[in-house]
Design a protein around this motif. Structure first.
Motif, PDB file in Angstrom:
ATOM      1  N   ALA A 215       5.905  -3.670  -2.841  1.00 39.93           N
ATOM      2  CA  ALA A 215       5.073  -3.419  -4.015  1.00 39.93           C
ATOM      3  C   ALA A 215       3.730  -2.822  -3.611  1.00 39.93           C
ATOM      4  O   ALA A 215       3.220  -1.900  -4.258  1.00 39.93           O
ATOM      5  CB  ALA A 215       4.871  -4.720  -4.789  1.00 39.93           C
ATOM      6  N   THR A 216       3.160  -3.337  -2.510  1.00 38.48           N
ATOM      7  CA  THR A 216       1.882  -2.814  -2.022  1.00 38.48           C
ATOM      8  C   THR A 216       2.045  -1.382  -1.529  1.00 38.48           C
ATOM      9  O   THR A 216       1.191  -0.518  -1.771  1.00 38.48           O
ATOM     10  CB  THR A 216       1.353  -3.702  -0.881  1.00 38.48           C
ATOM     11  OG1 THR A 216       1.200  -5.039  -1.361  1.00 38.48           O
ATOM     12  CG2 THR A 216       0.020  -3.186  -0.365  1.00 38.48           C
ATOM     13  N   MET A 217       3.146  -1.104  -0.824  1.00 37.11           N
ATOM     14  CA  MET A 217       3.399   0.224  -0.285  1.00 37.11           C
ATOM     15  C   MET A 217       3.405   1.288  -1.387  1.00 37.11           C
ATOM     16  O   MET A 217       2.836   2.365  -1.231  1.00 37.11           O
ATOM     17  CB  MET A 217       4.732   0.231   0.471  1.00 37.11           C
ATOM     18  CG  MET A 217       5.068   1.540   1.147  1.00 37.11           C
ATOM     19  SD  MET A 217       6.720   1.494   1.914  1.00 37.11           S
ATOM     20  CE  MET A 217       6.563   0.146   3.073  1.00 37.11           C
ATOM     21  N   PHE A 218       4.049   0.959  -2.511  1.00 37.83           N
ATOM     22  CA  PHE A 218       4.161   1.922  -3.601  1.00 37.83           C
ATOM     23  C   PHE A 218       3.071   1.754  -4.661  1.00 37.83           C
ATOM     24  O   PHE A 218       3.015   2.527  -5.618  1.00 37.83           O
ATOM     25  CB  PHE A 218       5.539   1.805  -4.260  1.00 37.83           C
ATOM     26  CG  PHE A 218       6.661   2.281  -3.371  1.00 37.83           C
ATOM     27  CD1 PHE A 218       6.936   3.626  -3.241  1.00 37.83           C
ATOM     28  CD2 PHE A 218       7.419   1.370  -2.645  1.00 37.83           C
ATOM     29  CE1 PHE A 218       7.962   4.072  -2.424  1.00 37.83           C
ATOM     30  CE2 PHE A 218       8.446   1.798  -1.819  1.00 37.83           C
ATOM     31  CZ  PHE A 218       8.719   3.153  -1.702  1.00 37.83           C
ATOM     32  N   GLY A 219       2.204   0.744  -4.475  1.00 38.97           N
ATOM     33  CA  GLY A 219       1.086   0.551  -5.399  1.00 38.97           C
ATOM     34  C   GLY A 219       1.536   0.202  -6.803  1.00 38.97           C
ATOM     35  O   GLY A 219       0.884   0.593  -7.788  1.00 38.97           O
ATOM     36  N   ILE A 220       2.663  -0.522  -6.929  1.00 37.67           N
ATOM     37  CA  ILE A 220       3.209  -0.857  -8.236  1.00 37.67           C
ATOM     38  C   ILE A 220       3.405  -2.363  -8.320  1.00 37.67           C
ATOM     39  O   ILE A 220       3.812  -3.006  -7.355  1.00 37.67           O
ATOM     40  CB  ILE A 220       4.572  -0.154  -8.465  1.00 37.67           C
ATOM     41  CG1 ILE A 220       4.421   1.368  -8.281  1.00 37.67           C
ATOM     42  CG2 ILE A 220       5.111  -0.447  -9.859  1.00 37.67           C
ATOM     43  CD1 ILE A 220       5.733   2.117  -8.350  1.00 37.67           C
ATOM     44  N   LEU A 233      11.456   6.414  -6.510  1.00 32.30           N
ATOM     45  CA  LEU A 233      10.388   6.183  -5.539  1.00 32.30           C
ATOM     46  C   LEU A 233      10.276   7.303  -4.514  1.00 32.30           C
ATOM     47  O   LEU A 233       9.377   7.281  -3.676  1.00 32.30           O
ATOM     48  CB  LEU A 233      10.617   4.859  -4.808  1.00 32.30           C
ATOM     49  CG  LEU A 233      10.705   3.598  -5.686  1.00 32.30           C
ATOM     50  CD1 LEU A 233      11.047   2.386  -4.826  1.00 32.30           C
ATOM     51  CD2 LEU A 233       9.399   3.374  -6.436  1.00 32.30           C
ATOM     52  N   PHE A 234      11.184   8.286  -4.576  1.00 31.77           N
ATOM     53  CA  PHE A 234      11.219   9.322  -3.546  1.00 31.77           C
ATOM     54  C   PHE A 234      11.205  10.714  -4.164  1.00 31.77           C
ATOM     55  O   PHE A 234      11.685  10.913  -5.286  1.00 31.77           O
ATOM     56  CB  PHE A 234      12.461   9.150  -2.668  1.00 31.77           C
ATOM     57  CG  PHE A 234      12.562   7.777  -2.061  1.00 31.77           C
ATOM     58  CD1 PHE A 234      11.830   7.461  -0.937  1.00 31.77           C
ATOM     59  CD2 PHE A 234      13.352   6.806  -2.646  1.00 31.77           C
ATOM     60  CE1 PHE A 234      11.904   6.189  -0.383  1.00 31.77           C
ATOM     61  CE2 PHE A 234      13.434   5.537  -2.110  1.00 31.77           C
ATOM     62  CZ  PHE A 234      12.697   5.228  -0.974  1.00 31.77           C
ATOM     63  N   ILE A 235      10.641  11.666  -3.408  1.00 28.80           N
ATOM     64  CA  ILE A 235      10.525  13.046  -3.885  1.00 28.80           C
ATOM     65  C   ILE A 235      11.905  13.680  -4.013  1.00 28.80           C
ATOM     66  O   ILE A 235      12.220  14.329  -5.008  1.00 28.80           O
ATOM     67  CB  ILE A 235       9.648  13.879  -2.916  1.00 28.80           C
ATOM     68  CG1 ILE A 235       8.212  13.358  -2.925  1.00 28.80           C
ATOM     69  CG2 ILE A 235       9.675  15.353  -3.314  1.00 28.80           C
ATOM     70  CD1 ILE A 235       7.507  13.490  -4.261  1.00 28.80           C
ATOM     71  N   THR A 260      10.645  11.413   1.898  1.00 23.65           N
ATOM     72  CA  THR A 260       9.252  11.449   1.449  1.00 23.65           C
ATOM     73  C   THR A 260       9.134  10.600   0.195  1.00 23.65           C
ATOM     74  O   THR A 260       9.779  10.875  -0.807  1.00 23.65           O
ATOM     75  CB  THR A 260       8.802  12.890   1.155  1.00 23.65           C
ATOM     76  OG1 THR A 260       8.957  13.674   2.338  1.00 23.65           O
ATOM     77  CG2 THR A 260       7.343  12.912   0.719  1.00 23.65           C
ATOM     78  N   ALA A 261       8.318   9.544   0.287  1.00 25.70           N
ATOM     79  CA  ALA A 261       8.122   8.643  -0.847  1.00 25.70           C
ATOM     80  C   ALA A 261       6.879   9.058  -1.627  1.00 25.70           C
ATOM     81  O   ALA A 261       6.053   9.847  -1.154  1.00 25.70           O
ATOM     82  CB  ALA A 261       7.983   7.209  -0.354  1.00 25.70           C
ATOM     83  N   VAL A 262       6.753   8.526  -2.843  1.00 22.42           N
ATOM     84  CA  VAL A 262       5.585   8.813  -3.679  1.00 22.42           C
ATOM     85  C   VAL A 262       5.114   7.498  -4.289  1.00 22.42           C
ATOM     86  O   VAL A 262       5.918   6.704  -4.782  1.00 22.42           O
ATOM     87  CB  VAL A 262       5.924   9.847  -4.779  1.00 22.42           C
ATOM     88  CG1 VAL A 262       7.087   9.382  -5.641  1.00 22.42           C
ATOM     89  CG2 VAL A 262       4.702  10.157  -5.634  1.00 22.42           C
ATOM     90  N   ASP A 263       3.797   7.233  -4.207  1.00 21.66           N
ATOM     91  CA  ASP A 263       3.278   5.978  -4.759  1.00 21.66           C
ATOM     92  C   ASP A 263       2.724   6.190  -6.165  1.00 21.66           C
ATOM     93  O   ASP A 263       2.854   7.277  -6.744  1.00 21.66           O
ATOM     94  CB  ASP A 263       2.221   5.378  -3.827  1.00 21.66           C
ATOM     95  CG  ASP A 263       0.989   6.264  -3.659  1.00 21.66           C
ATOM     96  OD1 ASP A 263       0.793   7.189  -4.475  1.00 21.66           O
ATOM     97  OD2 ASP A 263       0.212   6.021  -2.722  1.00 21.66           O
TER      98      ASP A 263
END
Length: 557
Positions: A215-220, A233-235, A260-263
């Motif tokens: 949750a912290t990694m993705f800021g959600i 969660l990914f491009i 490549t992930a996106v937060d």
């Protein structure tokens, strides 16, 4: 009562519950069943009357009333904290309900009964049958006659026995639940203590759980992310979707990707994603994903690559200058030299060539890994390349009193290749042969033109990789040293690989482990193939098994 976060069957098996009910009904003669709190069955019916099984539950309305009746009895018994005896909402038979409650959670209902205190009036029975849509009224009335007649006092005694049984089930469930909760709490602590994101999904990749790190990694927020697709969660989720298809086909159960992930702030960052399927009864129920942010690793890797590239590039120029200066002295342009001076200069020149070759290896491998490796082809003779290679290592062979035998081939014509890199490849292979050969031994170098499908020495696995309709140049470099154990032969061309002896000490001279990796890079770039054979067939020595490195290069583009 609090909301359930667990099911009764998570704590006690269905088989165990049905065994308890079976023995209860055998002893008492009444019907029994365990249901959800909404009345839906958990266990199979035990000793149900024909009236209930054939008629009361034979219509949609009948089934609904039975479920509603069982739910009502369970709710009342849970509210009153004791068993209750009541008339069922379908046929009006007497039932008794018992709640299975643990930790203030109402998990299920235990129902027993399907009896009458006295025979039911025919008109009442007909009305109840009509209300649920029974068409065979006579059959309904006939089965009603076989319903057991039990007075209320006797029913209370039976209910008292069932109450004891229910408490036993509840206590057993409670012990299992406490153990489950302790293990679950420990598992949650364990999952939340790791720095990698851990995500659980259902079979459609919809997120069901995520740990604190994820949750912290993705800021959600953890609650907000549940229910969303893992792909969101990914491009580029193509790899994830492709993995889903592979799992459905039963070809793989786990995979690893770099994506490549996106937060939540729309910041892109690189991650390593490990996906595994969760199976039950050979079917995939869901997936677990471990996500690791590799931003810092990528930065360090890039810095390392840039540093290696800069060092190898910048070291090459001064080494070349030194080589040119030494060559001028060796050629005696600045004056004549005595034998001792000439020997020392040739040794220095040979060592300089080795150092330049090492730098070239580093630089070319770096270029290959960054997509910058290009061949500079020219028309050349492989025989001349080999002769130049032998010349460069001759001094080191002389130190160990090793003879080098070279058998040229008159059939070979010139072909297009990168002279400098093929020279370095041959030097690496011959230098290795010298390193691992015993003193006063010999090295044999052969070269010939072959058609792969006509050459018996070419392994089948190589024939499958290369064209068989064109001629190739086959080069073999054979030494009679200790050889390479079979278990290492697939790894010797890997970067930084070096063979160790039984004591863990490197055999022979220490090296960088890049020479053979470089050879494979160059040969493959020329659309050829390189392999090793050890021991050498026909070589009979107790200590040395010999080693033959082979490579083939196409003689036409």
């Amino acid at each position: 009562m609090i909301q359930n976060d667990i099911h009764l069957l998570d704590l006690i098996s269905r088989d165990k519950l049905e065994e308890i009910l079976y023995h209860f009904t055998q002893a008492t003669g009444v019907a029994s069943i365990i249901t959800e709190i909404n009345g839906e069955p958990i266990t199979t019916p035990q000793n149900f009357t024909s009236l209930c099984s054939k008629f009361c539950r034979s219509t949609v309305e009948g089934v609904k009333r039975c479920y509603d009746s069982d739910s009502y009895g369970g709710q009342e018994s849970a509210r009153q904290r004791k068993f209750v005896i009541y008339k069922c909402l379908n046929a009006g038979l007497l039932d008794s309900a018992f709640p299975i409650v643990i930790d203030d959670m109402h998990l299920a209902n235990v129902l027993m009964g399907q009896v009458l205190e006295k025979p039911m009036e025919k008109s009442v029975a007909i009305q109840k049958a009509t209300e649920i849509g029974v068409e065979d009224i006579d059959g309904y009335l006939n089965e009603l006659q076989s319903v057991p007649i039990v007075d209320r006092d006797q029913l209370k005694k039976i209910a008292g026995l069932m109450a004891v049984v229910t408490r036993t089930i509840s206590e057993l469930a409670l012990q299992q639940y406490l153990s489950y909760r302790r293990s679950r709490r420990y598992l949650n602590k364990l999952v939340n203590s790791v720095s990698d994101g851990i995500i659980a999904t259902d079979g459609n990749f919809l997120i069901t759980k995520i740990n604190e790190a994820g949750a912290t990694m993705f800021g959600i927020d953890k609650l907000e992310i549940v229910g969303n697709s893992l792909s969101s969660l990914f491009i580029d989720p193509t790899a994830i979707n492709a993995f889903h298809t592979i799992v459905d086909l039963g070809e793989e159960e786990s995979a690893r990707f770099e994506l490549t992930a996106v937060d939540s702030d729309l910041r892109n960052f690189p991650v390593q994603l490990a996906l595994s399927g969760i199976k039950s009864n050979s079917e995939t129920e869901g997936f677990v994903a471990v996500v690791r942010d590799i931003t810092e690793e990528k930065k360090v890797e890039k810095m390392k690559e840039d540093l290696v590239g800069m060092l190898t590039h910048d070291m090459g120029n001064p080494i070349i200058s030194i080589q040119k200066a030494l060559q001028i002295l060796v050629d005696q342009i600045l004056g004549e030299l005595n034998v001792t001076q000439m020997e020392m200069l040739r040794l220095a020149l040979g060592t300089g060539n080795q150092l330049l070759g090492l730098v070239s290896d580093f630089l070319d491998i770096y270029r290959s890994e960054n997509g910058q490796f290009l061949l500079r082809k020219e028309l050349l003779s492989m025989e001349s390349v080999l002769m130049k290679s032998i010349e460069q290592v001759q001094l080191f062979a002389m130190e160990k009193k090793i003879g080098i035998s070279f058998v040229p081939s008159e059939e070979l014509k010139k072909f297009n290749g990168d002279r400098t890199r093929l020279l370095r490849t041959c030097v690496n292979l011959i230098d290795n042969a010298i390193k691992y050969s015993p003193e006063s031994s010999k090295i044999e170098i052969c070269i010939k033109k072959v058609m792969l499908n006509e050459e018996e020495s070419i392994p089948t696995r190589i024939l499958k990789r290369l064209r068989q309709d064109i001629p190739y140049c086959l080069v073999t470099i054979t030494d009679y040293g200790a050889g390479i154990p079979e278990k290492y032969q697939k790894d010797v061309f890997d970067k930084f690989f070096r063979i160790k002896n039984e004591d863990g000490i490197l055999k022979g001279r220490k090296g960088t482990g890049l020479g053979l990796s470089y050879c494979r890079l160059v040969v493959y770039a020329h659309n050829g193939y390189i392999w090793v054979v050890s021991p050498i067939k026909g070589w009979d020595d107790k200590h040395n098994k010999g080693c033959m490195f082979n490579f083939v290069l196409p003689l036409v583009d």
